[in-house]
Design an enzyme around this catalytic site. Structure first.
Site, PDB file in Angstrom:
ATOM      1  N   SER A   7       0.867  -1.181   0.000  1.00 48.52           N
ATOM      2  CA  SER A   7       0.000   0.000   0.000  1.00 48.52           C
ATOM      3  C   SER A   7       0.901   1.227   0.000  1.00 48.52           C
ATOM      4  CB  SER A   7      -0.922  -0.026   1.226  1.00 48.52           C
ATOM      5  OG  SER A   7      -0.168  -0.210   2.407  1.00 48.52           O
ATOM      6  N   GLU A   9       1.488   5.546   0.750  1.00 42.25           N
ATOM      7  CA  GLU A   9       1.084   6.766   1.457  1.00 42.25           C
ATOM      8  C   GLU A   9       1.477   8.015   0.662  1.00 42.25           C
ATOM      9  OE1 GLU A   9       1.790   7.072   5.774  1.00 42.25           O
ATOM     10  OE2 GLU A   9       2.819   8.944   5.307  1.00 42.25           O
ATOM     11  N   ASP A 100       0.729  14.714  16.444  1.00 44.13           N
ATOM     12  CA  ASP A 100       1.745  15.392  17.258  1.00 44.13           C
ATOM     13  C   ASP A 100       1.168  16.671  17.796  1.00 44.13           C
ATOM     14  OD1 ASP A 100       3.912  13.628  17.255  1.00 44.13           O
ATOM     15  OD2 ASP A 100       4.246  14.085  15.152  1.00 44.13           O
ATOM     16  N   PHE A 208      14.039  13.903   9.433  1.00 39.49           N
ATOM     17  CA  PHE A 208      12.802  13.177   9.718  1.00 39.49           C
ATOM     18  C   PHE A 208      13.009  12.149  10.827  1.00 39.49           C
ATOM     19  CE2 PHE A 208       9.228  12.025   6.632  1.00 39.49           C
ATOM     20  CZ  PHE A 208       8.868  13.347   6.451  1.00 39.49           C
ATOM     21  N   HIS A 258       3.762  -0.929   3.791  1.00 42.58           N
ATOM     22  CA  HIS A 258       3.135   0.373   3.480  1.00 42.58           C
ATOM     23  C   HIS A 258       4.275   1.324   3.134  1.00 42.58           C
ATOM     24  CE1 HIS A 258      -0.119   3.296   3.595  1.00 42.58           C
ATOM     25  NE2 HIS A 258       0.589   4.083   4.372  1.00 42.58           N
TER      26      HIS A 258
HETATM   27  P1  FAD Z   1      -0.764   7.182  20.625  1.00 39.45           P
HETATM   28  O1  FAD Z   1      -0.934   5.761  20.240  1.00 39.45           O
HETATM   29  O2  FAD Z   1      -1.856   7.849  21.373  1.00 39.45           O
HETATM   30  O3  FAD Z   1       0.584   7.283  21.470  1.00 39.45           O
HETATM   31  C1  FAD Z   1       1.182   8.538  21.728  1.00 39.45           C
HETATM   32  C2  FAD Z   1       2.089   8.459  22.950  1.00 39.45           C
HETATM   33  O4  FAD Z   1       1.293   8.341  24.107  1.00 39.45           O
HETATM   34  C3  FAD Z   1       3.028   7.234  22.957  1.00 39.45           C
HETATM   35  O5  FAD Z   1       4.235   7.627  23.542  1.00 39.45           O
HETATM   36  C4  FAD Z   1       2.304   6.228  23.840  1.00 39.45           C
HETATM   37  O6  FAD Z   1       3.207   5.340  24.473  1.00 39.45           O
HETATM   38  C5  FAD Z   1       1.629   7.164  24.846  1.00 39.45           C
HETATM   39  N1  FAD Z   1       0.375   6.626  25.385  1.00 39.45           N
HETATM   40  C6  FAD Z   1      -0.664   6.129  24.684  1.00 39.45           C
HETATM   41  N2  FAD Z   1      -1.660   5.764  25.524  1.00 39.45           N
HETATM   42  C7  FAD Z   1      -1.239   6.056  26.762  1.00 39.45           C
HETATM   43  C8  FAD Z   1      -1.822   5.949  28.068  1.00 39.45           C
HETATM   44  N3  FAD Z   1      -3.043   5.428  28.239  1.00 39.45           N
HETATM   45  N4  FAD Z   1      -1.093   6.371  29.130  1.00 39.45           N
HETATM   46  C9  FAD Z   1       0.154   6.895  28.971  1.00 39.45           C
HETATM   47  N5  FAD Z   1       0.749   7.035  27.755  1.00 39.45           N
HETATM   48  C10 FAD Z   1       0.059   6.609  26.680  1.00 39.45           C
HETATM   49  N6  FAD Z   1       1.171  12.408  12.355  1.00 39.45           N
HETATM   50  C11 FAD Z   1       0.429  13.380  11.795  1.00 39.45           C
HETATM   51  O7  FAD Z   1       0.346  14.488  12.333  1.00 39.45           O
HETATM   52  N7  FAD Z   1      -0.245  13.168  10.621  1.00 39.45           N
HETATM   53  C12 FAD Z   1      -0.235  11.969   9.997  1.00 39.45           C
HETATM   54  O8  FAD Z   1      -0.853  11.802   8.946  1.00 39.45           O
HETATM   55  C13 FAD Z   1       0.530  10.913  10.580  1.00 39.45           C
HETATM   56  N8  FAD Z   1       0.551   9.670  10.029  1.00 39.45           N
HETATM   57  C14 FAD Z   1       1.244   8.667  10.646  1.00 39.45           C
HETATM   58  C15 FAD Z   1       1.195   7.379  10.108  1.00 39.45           C
HETATM   59  C16 FAD Z   1       1.888   6.331  10.696  1.00 39.45           C
HETATM   60  C17 FAD Z   1       1.799   4.947  10.099  1.00 39.45           C
HETATM   61  C18 FAD Z   1       2.673   6.572  11.858  1.00 39.45           C
HETATM   62  C19 FAD Z   1       3.455   5.455  12.471  1.00 39.45           C
HETATM   63  C20 FAD Z   1       2.710   7.841  12.410  1.00 39.45           C
HETATM   64  C21 FAD Z   1       1.993   8.891  11.836  1.00 39.45           C
HETATM   65  N9  FAD Z   1       1.978  10.176  12.367  1.00 39.45           N
HETATM   66  C22 FAD Z   1       1.240  11.177  11.778  1.00 39.45           C
HETATM   67  C23 FAD Z   1       2.763  10.485  13.565  1.00 39.45           C
HETATM   68  C24 FAD Z   1       1.940  10.344  14.853  1.00 39.45           C
HETATM   69  O9  FAD Z   1       0.865  11.262  14.832  1.00 39.45           O
HETATM   70  C25 FAD Z   1       2.869  10.649  16.029  1.00 39.45           C
HETATM   71  O10 FAD Z   1       3.838   9.649  16.165  1.00 39.45           O
HETATM   72  C26 FAD Z   1       2.173  10.933  17.353  1.00 39.45           C
HETATM   73  O11 FAD Z   1       3.137  11.500  18.231  1.00 39.45           O
HETATM   74  C27 FAD Z   1       1.594   9.716  18.042  1.00 39.45           C
HETATM   75  O12 FAD Z   1       0.461   9.281  17.431  1.00 39.45           O
HETATM   76  P2  FAD Z   1      -0.159   7.832  17.836  1.00 39.45           P
HETATM   77  O13 FAD Z   1      -1.409   7.696  17.089  1.00 39.45           O
HETATM   78  O14 FAD Z   1       0.868   6.801  17.708  1.00 39.45           O
HETATM   79  O15 FAD Z   1      -0.452   8.122  19.392  1.00 39.45           O
END
Ligand code: FAD
Length: 280
Positions: A7, A9, A100, A208, A258
């Site tokens: 896939s 991106e 972020d 990055f 991906h």
């Molecule tokens: P989460 O899964 O919520 O985790 C974030 C942090 O919080 C982690 O350190 C985790 O350990 C911690 N955490 C989670 N739950 C808990 C809890 N209950 N208690 C304490 N700590 C907790 N960013 C963008 O802005 N736009 C995009 O389009 C984008 N696409 C992405 C696509 C992929 C495949 C990946 C891998 C990353 C992408 N990102 C994107 C980056 C991503 O938004 C960042 O890495 C962000 O900081 C974390 O998002 P997450 O969904 O992993 O967060």
């Protein structure tokens, strides 16, 4: 050996020239039979409209196109409206993220704190209408307290209803194998698709990688550094490195790859060809 899915991106284009290039890239990559496309979303929703427009343009063209959606700083009402718009347009897959924190914003405030909250919200309102992808970090999310806490955070996204995951890119396949083994041991069996970043430009990749916590192993970094401005050599070496990585993952039965295409078709297409997954 099981054949993995692949896939691609994209990020939404900003200019008319960028749009034209992205349309051309989409067309070239659509011909390679991908499982799906995905379109990124800016931090704090800064590209929300461009993501929406890109997904609504691409999704009807034959390859299921998934918007990335981040929840940090989002309000439930507008998020619901956006999700309804996607569903009504036939979108059936979402990459559900925390996103972020925009600079100056205090972590953890607002309605949604973590991606898990977004996954639970979408499941509550839309059931199985969307296939939900979440992010995974074989080398640990940079803000995680520690590796174990990050694994628990990942598990909480699966418990909330994630259907599969896409990893941050990595160049050390052992980090992926270890991560997947740990999940298996925890009884988590959703597919973990490997995020693959083709290497085409060293300085951008280094910037990055520092920001997102993806490690470029020293032996790769040192060789890329030594090529300086010689982009042909960087691309040739980068191709060999990523080809070997993909081949190792495929041998081990990775369910999918991906590709972070950076809106370029060539490097990804060359990898799939040399892996023998598509015709020359
Ligand atoms: P989460 O899964 O919520 O985790 C974030 C942090 O919080 C982690 O350190 C985790 O350990 C911690 N955490 C989670 N739950 C808990 C809890 N209950 N208690 C304490 N700590 C907790 N960013 C963008 O802005 N736009 C995009 O389009 C984008 N696409 C992405 C696509 C992929 C495949 C990946 C891998 C990353 C992408 N990102 C994107 C980056 C991503 O938004 C960042 O890495 C962000 O900081 C974390 O998002 P997450 O969904 O992993 O967060």
């Amino acid at each position: 050996m099981l054949k993995p899915s692949w896939s691609f991106e994209f990020f939404p284009a900003k200019t008319e020239a960028g749009h034209a290039k992205l349309r051309q890239t989409r067309e070239q990559l659509a011909a390679l039979n991908p499982e799906f496309f995905s379109v990124t979303y800016g931090a704090g929703g800064s590209t929300q409209d461009r993501t929406l427009d890109t997904v609504l343009e691409f999704n009807p063209l034959g390859v299921s196109t998934a918007p990335h959606l981040s929840c940090i700083g989002a309000k439930p009402g507008p998020l619901l409206d956006l999700l309804h718009e996607y569903r009504d347009a036939g979108v059936n897959r979402i990459v559900a993220l925390r996103g972020d924190l925009p600079s100056g914003m205090v972590g953890g405030s607002g309605h949604f704190r973590y991606a898990r909250d977004l996954v639970a919200f979408i499941k509550e309102h839309f059931g199985k209408d969307f296939h939900l992808e979440v992010a995974a970090y074989p080398e640990m999310h940079p803000q995680a307290v520690n590796y174990e806490a990050d694994l628990r955070a990942f598990a909480s996204k699966v418990e909330a209803g994630a259907d599969s995951a896409i990893t941050q890119y990595f160049y050390n396949p052992d980090s992926y194998f270890h991560f997947v083994d740990r999940l298996e041991a925890m009884g988590i069996h959703i597919p973990v698709i490997a995020g693959i970043m083709p290497i085409t430009n060293y300085s951008k990749l280094a910037r990055f990688s520092d920001a997102c916590g993806a490690e470029i192993p020293r032996w790769i970094r040192k060789q890329l550094e030594a090529y300086g401005d010689d982009s042909d050599s960087i691309q040739a070496f980068g191709h060999e490195v990523v080809l070997e990585l993909c081949a190792t993952l495929i041998d081990a039965g990775v369910p999918g790859m991906h590709f972070y295409t950076m809106n370029q078709a060539g490097p990804t297409q060359a990898l799939l060809q040399d892996l023998g997954l598509i015709a020359e």
